[in-house]
Design an enzyme around this catalytic site. Structure first.
Site, PDB file in Angstrom:
ATOM      1  N   LYS A 237       0.798  -1.037  -0.110  1.00 20.81           N
ATOM      2  CA  LYS A 237      -0.046  -0.193   0.027  1.00 20.81           C
ATOM      3  C   LYS A 237       0.927   1.230  -0.047  1.00 20.81           C
ATOM      4  CE  LYS A 237      -1.942   2.244   3.415  1.00 20.81           C
ATOM      5  NZ  LYS A 237      -2.537   2.538   4.796  1.00 20.81           N
TER       6      LYS A 237
ATOM      7  N   ASP B 137      -6.631   0.599   0.998  1.00 20.06           N
ATOM      8  CA  ASP B 137      -6.793   0.700   2.332  1.00 20.06           C
ATOM      9  C   ASP B 137      -7.893   0.103   2.659  1.00 20.06           C
ATOM     10  OD1 ASP B 137      -8.485   2.752   1.818  1.00 20.06           O
ATOM     11  OD2 ASP B 137      -7.336   4.206   2.978  1.00 20.06           O
TER      12      ASP B 137
END
Length: 214
Positions: free
Chosen positions: A124, A142
């Site tokens: 991420k 997320d």
């Protein structure tokens, strides 16, 4: 998990997002690629507002890996101790700074694999940096995007990699660069976890979420 929406519905959803905010921005404060890497790494299990408060003074004195190493782990801790897991995060910031100095000439690499090799930097974080600093249409999934993607049907998937793949496969290319920012902001402020604000939602009529609130 909702069913995958079709092309035309997804295009309409992102047309509306774009009309509402043409140039969505990430909410983590940074001054260069290095401070962006550090900020995103610090944001795990913390709010962007909390990270920005912690890094406001830190980045004034340590905006390069060399300066961060000079500050030292205890110095980093003093600045970031208001955010969760601060000791481990400070350790990782020092480690990744040392690797950047010793192996990359103090510069932040711009491949996902190289970024992911840095301590405290996962997929991420790497995708956020590639997207926000280099303009690569990478998708940082997320909790907000995972929730929104599965509720709405825009990008359903059983895990973050599946959701990332669904974004890349189904969202039209002309929306790819800003896609994850639109979805993060929508998930953070409208499609919230406990009681989504469906009455105020731009895409209420297109979303497949069955338990819509009034």
């Amino acid at each position: 998990m909702a069913k995958q929406l079709d092309y035309h519905t997804i295009r309409e959803i992102f047309t509306r997002f774009q009309a509402a905010e043409a140039e969505p921005k990430g909410e983590l404060d940074h001054v260069n690629a290095y401070t962006l890497v550090v900020a995103v790494a610090l944001s795990a299990q913390a709010t962007d507002a909390g990270v920005n408060k912690a890094t406001k003074e830190l980045f004034k004195i340590a905006d390069t890996p060399e300066k961060m190493l000079a500050l030292g782990e205890e110095g980093v801790i003093e600045h970031i101790k208001t955010i969760g897991l601060y000791r481990n995060k400070a350790k990782n910031v020092i480690k990744l700074s040392r690797i950047l100095v010793e192996h990359y000439g103090g510069e932040v690499p711009n491949s996902r694999a190289a970024l992911e090799s840095l301590p405290g930097v996962g997929r991420k974080t790497a995708n956020v940096v590639l997207n926000m600093w280099w303009g690569h249409p990478s998708q940082a999934v997320d909790t907000h995007i995972f929730r929104f993607g599965n509720r709405s049907g825009v990008c359903p998937g059983k895990d973050v990699v599946a959701v990332e793949r669904a974004i890349e496969d189904h969202i039209p290319v002309d929306f790819q660069h800003h896609a994850h920012h639109w979805m993060i902001l929508h998930g953070r402020y409208t499609c919230v976890a406990r009681k989504p604000k469906c009455a105020a939602c731009l895409i209420r009529d297109l979303c497949q979420f069955e338990d819509k609130t009034e």
